[in-house]
Design a protein around this motif. Structure first.
Motif, PDB file in Angstrom:
ATOM      1  N   HIS A   1       0.878  -0.958   0.205  1.00 12.44           N
ATOM      2  CA  HIS A   1       0.141   0.190  -0.111  1.00 12.44           C
ATOM      3  C   HIS A   1       0.775   1.085   0.158  1.00 12.44           C
ATOM      4  O   HIS A   1       1.199   2.652  -0.888  1.00 12.44           O
ATOM      5  N   THR A   2       2.228   1.551   0.638  1.00 18.08           N
ATOM      6  CA  THR A   2       2.586   2.886   0.632  1.00 18.08           C
ATOM      7  C   THR A   2       3.913   2.121  -0.193  1.00 18.08           C
ATOM      8  O   THR A   2       3.713   4.000  -0.924  1.00 18.08           O
ATOM      9  N   ALA A   3       3.647   1.688  -1.018  1.00 21.22           N
ATOM     10  CA  ALA A   3       4.602   1.439  -2.448  1.00 21.22           C
ATOM     11  C   ALA A   3       3.540   2.363  -3.719  1.00 21.22           C
ATOM     12  O   ALA A   3       4.074   3.209  -4.341  1.00 21.22           O
ATOM     13  N   VAL A   4       2.852   1.340  -3.798  1.00 18.46           N
ATOM     14  CA  VAL A   4       1.901   2.349  -3.583  1.00 18.46           C
ATOM     15  C   VAL A   4       1.379   3.824  -4.248  1.00 18.46           C
ATOM     16  O   VAL A   4       1.101   4.154  -4.727  1.00 18.46           O
ATOM     17  N   ALA A   5       1.202   4.043  -3.106  1.00 17.39           N
ATOM     18  CA  ALA A   5       1.040   5.769  -2.952  1.00 17.39           C
ATOM     19  C   ALA A   5       2.150   6.151  -3.026  1.00 17.39           C
ATOM     20  O   ALA A   5       2.091   7.575  -3.654  1.00 17.39           O
ATOM     21  N   ALA A   6       2.948   5.972  -2.478  1.00 15.52           N
ATOM     22  CA  ALA A   6       4.501   6.395  -3.418  1.00 15.52           C
ATOM     23  C   ALA A   6       4.412   6.851  -4.728  1.00 15.52           C
ATOM     24  O   ALA A   6       4.883   8.248  -4.965  1.00 15.52           O
ATOM     25  N   TYR A   7       4.774   5.544  -5.769  1.00  8.84           N
ATOM     26  CA  TYR A   7       4.388   6.036  -7.137  1.00  8.84           C
ATOM     27  C   TYR A   7       3.367   6.705  -7.430  1.00  8.84           C
ATOM     28  O   TYR A   7       3.627   8.169  -8.011  1.00  8.84           O
ATOM     29  N   LEU A   8       1.905   7.370  -6.531  1.00  8.72           N
ATOM     30  CA  LEU A   8       0.691   7.481  -7.720  1.00  8.72           C
ATOM     31  C   LEU A   8       1.472   9.154  -6.536  1.00  8.72           C
ATOM     32  O   LEU A   8       0.471  10.376  -8.147  1.00  8.72           O
ATOM     33  N   HIS A   9       1.860   9.579  -5.660  1.00  5.72           N
ATOM     34  CA  HIS A   9       2.133  10.846  -5.567  1.00  5.72           C
ATOM     35  C   HIS A   9       3.036  11.585  -6.100  1.00  5.72           C
ATOM     36  O   HIS A   9       3.578  13.065  -6.210  1.00  5.72           O
ATOM     37  N   GLU A  10       3.914  10.255  -6.703  1.00  8.20           N
ATOM     38  CA  GLU A  10       5.223  10.861  -7.553  1.00  8.20           C
ATOM     39  C   GLU A  10       4.120  11.435  -8.895  1.00  8.20           C
ATOM     40  O   GLU A  10       4.424  12.345  -9.361  1.00  8.20           O
ATOM     41  N   ARG A  11       3.542  10.360  -9.353  1.00  6.29           N
ATOM     42  CA  ARG A  11       3.645  10.640 -10.411  1.00  6.29           C
ATOM     43  C   ARG A  11       2.015  12.039 -10.425  1.00  6.29           C
ATOM     44  O   ARG A  11       2.634  13.079 -11.645  1.00  6.29           O
ATOM     45  N   ASP A  12       2.026  12.332  -9.174  1.00  2.00           N
ATOM     46  CA  ASP A  12       1.828  14.025  -8.851  1.00  2.00           C
ATOM     47  C   ASP A  12       2.537  14.909  -8.999  1.00  2.00           C
ATOM     48  O   ASP A  12       1.664  16.710  -8.584  1.00  2.00           O
ATOM     49  N   GLY A  13       3.400  14.650  -8.899  1.00  2.00           N
ATOM     50  CA  GLY A  13       4.190  15.744  -8.744  1.00  2.00           C
ATOM     51  C   GLY A  13       4.603  16.346  -7.081  1.00  2.00           C
ATOM     52  O   GLY A  13       5.266  16.768  -6.885  1.00  2.00           O
ATOM     53  N   ASP A  14       4.077  15.290  -6.083  1.00  2.00           N
ATOM     54  CA  ASP A  14       4.674  15.886  -4.929  1.00  2.00           C
ATOM     55  C   ASP A  14       5.524  14.888  -4.313  1.00  2.00           C
ATOM     56  O   ASP A  14       5.527  13.820  -3.654  1.00  2.00           O
ATOM     57  N   LEU A  15       7.054  15.398  -4.478  1.00  2.00           N
ATOM     58  CA  LEU A  15       8.051  14.348  -4.496  1.00  2.00           C
ATOM     59  C   LEU A  15       8.893  14.376  -3.339  1.00  2.00           C
ATOM     60  O   LEU A  15       9.045  13.265  -3.154  1.00  2.00           O
ATOM     61  N   ALA A  16       8.712  15.288  -2.245  1.00  2.00           N
ATOM     62  CA  ALA A  16       8.614  15.041  -1.055  1.00  2.00           C
ATOM     63  C   ALA A  16       8.285  14.208  -0.736  1.00  2.00           C
ATOM     64  O   ALA A  16       8.743  12.743   0.148  1.00  2.00           O
ATOM     65  N   THR A  17       6.800  13.868  -0.334  1.00  2.00           N
ATOM     66  CA  THR A  17       5.656  12.853  -0.040  1.00  2.00           C
ATOM     67  C   THR A  17       6.082  11.661  -0.447  1.00  2.00           C
ATOM     68  O   THR A  17       5.944  10.570  -0.081  1.00  2.00           O
ATOM     69  N   ALA A  18       6.455  11.487  -1.957  1.00  2.00           N
ATOM     70  CA  ALA A  18       6.684   9.969  -1.802  1.00  2.00           C
ATOM     71  C   ALA A  18       8.009   9.885  -1.522  1.00  2.00           C
ATOM     72  O   ALA A  18       7.984   8.750  -1.398  1.00  2.00           O
ATOM     73  N   ALA A  19       8.949  10.778  -2.127  1.00  2.00           N
ATOM     74  CA  ALA A  19      10.543   9.944  -0.911  1.00  2.00           C
ATOM     75  C   ALA A  19      10.038   9.105   0.216  1.00  2.00           C
ATOM     76  O   ALA A  19      11.177   8.997   0.176  1.00  2.00           O
ATOM     77  N   ARG A  20       9.596  10.661   1.248  1.00  2.00           N
ATOM     78  CA  ARG A  20       9.485  10.119   2.119  1.00  2.00           C
ATOM     79  C   ARG A  20       8.713   8.195   2.294  1.00  2.00           C
ATOM     80  O   ARG A  20       9.146   7.329   2.978  1.00  2.00           O
ATOM     81  N   LEU A  21       7.445   8.247   1.176  1.00  2.00           N
ATOM     82  CA  LEU A  21       6.404   6.765   1.377  1.00  2.00           C
ATOM     83  C   LEU A  21       8.021   6.086   0.931  1.00  2.00           C
ATOM     84  O   LEU A  21       7.608   4.302   1.316  1.00  2.00           O
ATOM     85  N   TYR A  22       8.420   5.898   0.116  1.00  2.00           N
ATOM     86  CA  TYR A  22       9.311   5.455  -1.170  1.00  2.00           C
ATOM     87  C   TYR A  22      10.126   4.277   0.123  1.00  2.00           C
ATOM     88  O   TYR A  22      10.202   3.331   0.525  1.00  2.00           O
ATOM     89  N   ALA A  23      10.847   5.581   1.073  1.00  2.00           N
ATOM     90  CA  ALA A  23      11.853   4.741   2.719  1.00  2.00           C
ATOM     91  C   ALA A  23      10.553   4.150   3.275  1.00  2.00           C
ATOM     92  O   ALA A  23      10.835   3.386   3.969  1.00  2.00           O
ATOM     93  N   GLU A  24       9.732   4.308   3.459  1.00  2.00           N
ATOM     94  CA  GLU A  24       8.785   4.002   4.830  1.00  2.00           C
ATOM     95  C   GLU A  24       8.594   2.675   3.682  1.00  2.00           C
ATOM     96  O   GLU A  24       8.970   1.648   4.759  1.00  2.00           O
ATOM     97  N   ALA A  25       8.313   2.342   2.766  1.00  2.00           N
ATOM     98  CA  ALA A  25       7.587   1.318   2.482  1.00  2.00           C
ATOM     99  C   ALA A  25       8.886   0.421   1.902  1.00  2.00           C
ATOM    100  O   ALA A  25       8.920  -0.714   2.328  1.00  2.00           O
ATOM    101  N   ALA A  26       9.754   1.050   1.421  1.00  2.00           N
ATOM    102  CA  ALA A  26      11.629   0.460   1.921  1.00  2.00           C
ATOM    103  C   ALA A  26      11.635  -0.563   3.132  1.00  2.00           C
ATOM    104  O   ALA A  26      12.182  -1.660   3.516  1.00  2.00           O
ATOM    105  N   HIS A  27      11.445  -0.179   4.174  1.00  2.00           N
ATOM    106  CA  HIS A  27      11.318  -0.414   5.301  1.00  2.00           C
ATOM    107  C   HIS A  27       9.847  -1.670   5.610  1.00  2.00           C
ATOM    108  O   HIS A  27      10.605  -2.971   6.484  1.00  2.00           O
ATOM    109  N   LYS A  28       9.344  -1.770   4.882  1.00  2.00           N
ATOM    110  CA  LYS A  28       8.496  -3.022   4.995  1.00  2.00           C
ATOM    111  C   LYS A  28       8.353  -3.597   3.880  1.00  2.00           C
ATOM    112  O   LYS A  28       7.885  -5.003   3.721  1.00  2.00           O
ATOM    113  N   ALA A  29       9.464  -4.103   3.189  1.00  2.00           N
ATOM    114  CA  ALA A  29       9.662  -4.554   1.905  1.00  2.00           C
ATOM    115  C   ALA A  29      10.035  -6.266   2.450  1.00  2.00           C
ATOM    116  O   ALA A  29      10.428  -6.481   3.190  1.00  2.00           O
TER     117      ALA A  29
END
Length: 391
Positions: free
Chosen positions: A344-372
């Motif tokens: 879920h977090t990885a998908v949220a990161a991807y969609l936020h990046e597509r929407d141009g919110d890079l700061a939120t996307a970067a934070r969510l990618y890092a969070e998703a990495a911990h859950k991988a």
């Protein structure tokens, strides 16, 4: 030695012993002993036909009959040696005279037995690989990255669980398909390619039963397997679908998968594996990622949701909606789902990046990495976060 021939004969030999009155656990042990004997005897001679020898050294033409005879002898020897089973020994028929093995193939019933509802999914997978796939306990343990003793206990418990189950009960094709899909999703580890093994077993099942969902699962496996060579880079890192070199996709497997899917869909008995295969076929049909028909993929996810109502399906649908209708629509669909869902977090990161919110996307990618769930996915998500932070 001809290991492929041995593995293909294993289920039919096992079912012959069960039909003769052996309980499943004892029959499976006897078949494994016969396979060990075959590996020793078949090593003689340059060709498969010359590897089979009787105790007198004569060539044996009927490989299945030879295995049945040896396995039955092993079963009788074990039964007679076990004083706790004297009563059953009285019921055992005398050893049949050597000759051609019966033409009856109970492999389908063996699939149903190994996918019995009383077994856990992990036990059902292990027992299927052992009894139907003909793999050794060591091979299965290495594939699942567990100690051999642990896998031996799991298989032993599973055999005891199904030993009293008769072969005359109807089986559930859907349960068998789920077990095979679990095998396929394990991919590759150790010296056994479980994805290829799942395809082999599903082909075998498709030859034994005429069912559109069996064809749908086989099509799904082939379409996914066709992309395998492009999924990882030379350094072992994951390559997302949109970035894969489509020239490395196996067009032969894609064509076979699409043909199977079309024939299954024509029967108008839609099931979840056919719907998943349809989505995979749409990805395979697109010459480039940009040309993917996301609108039709969303429609197939709607069908799949109707069939399964699975949260994971809804999560994947949110990604498709984000591609078809824009990232804001994808985030709206995602907001309806439980954030604790895997990926879920990885998908949220991807969609936020597509929407141009890079700061939120970067934070969510890092969070998703911990859950991988595995190292490859963790590394991929970590690199995504680092890429956005660098920008």
């Amino acid at each position: 030695m001809d290991e492929a021939l041995l593995r293909s004969l294993t289920p039919s030999v096992l079912t012959v012993l069960v039909r003769r009155g052996a309980d499943f656990a004892a029959a499976e042990d006897a078949v494994q002993d016969a396979l060990v004997e075959a590996l020793r005897v078949w090593a003689v001679g340059p060709s498969p036909s010359s590897r089979l020898r009787s105790s007198r050294g004569d060539p044996i033409r009927d490989a299945k009959g030879w295995l049945v005879t040896v396995a039955w002898r092993k079963f009788l020897d074990a039964t007679r040696a076990d004083t706790a089973r004297r009563r059953r020994e009285d019921r055992v028929e005398e050893e049949p005279a050597p000759g051609p093995a019966p033409a009856v193939d109970d492999t389908l019933q063996l699939y149903f037995l190994c996918a019995h509802p009383s077994l856990t999914p992990a036990s059902a997978v292990a027992l299927t690989l052992r009894a139907v796939g003909g793999l050794t306990t060591r091979q299965i343990a290495e594939a699942y990255l567990v100690p051999e003793a642990t896998m031996a206990q799991r298989i032993s418990r599973a055999k005891r669980t199904v030993s009293g189950v008769r072969f005359d009960r109807p089986g559930d094709v859907a349960t068998v398909l789920r077990v095979l899909y679990l095998v396929f999703n394990e991919g590759y580890s150790g010296d056994v390619d479980l994805a290829a093994e799942a395809i082999r077993l599903t082909r075998q099942l498709a030859a034994a039963v005429d069912h559109p969902e069996v064809a749908g699962l086989l099509a799904l496996m082939l379409l996914h397997h066709a992309r395998r060579a492009a999924r990882t880079a030379s350094d072992g890192s994951l390559v997302p679908l949109a970035e894969q070199d489509r020239g490395r996709w196996d067009t032969g497997l894609i064509a076979e998968g699409v043909g199977l899917l079309q024939a299954a869909l024509a029967r108008d008995r839609l099931g979840e594996f056919q719907a998943q295969a349809a989505i995979a076929a749409l990805h395979a049909d697109a010459p480039t990622a940009e040309e993917t028909d996301w609108v039709q993929i969303v429609e197939w996810y709607d069908e799949l949701t109707r069939l399964t109502d699975s949260p994971v399906v809804r999560l994947n649908r949110a990604v498709a909606v984000g591609e078809a209708d824009g990232p804001r629509a994808g985030l709206t669909a995602l907001a309806e789902l439980d954030p604790s869902l895997p990926r879920h977090t990885a998908v949220a990161a991807y969609l936020h990046e597509r929407d141009g919110d890079l700061a939120t996307a970067a934070r969510l990618y890092a969070e998703a990495a911990h859950k991988a769930p595995n190292l490859a996915e963790r590394d991929h998500l970590t690199r995504q976060a680092a890429r956005l932070n660098a920008r």
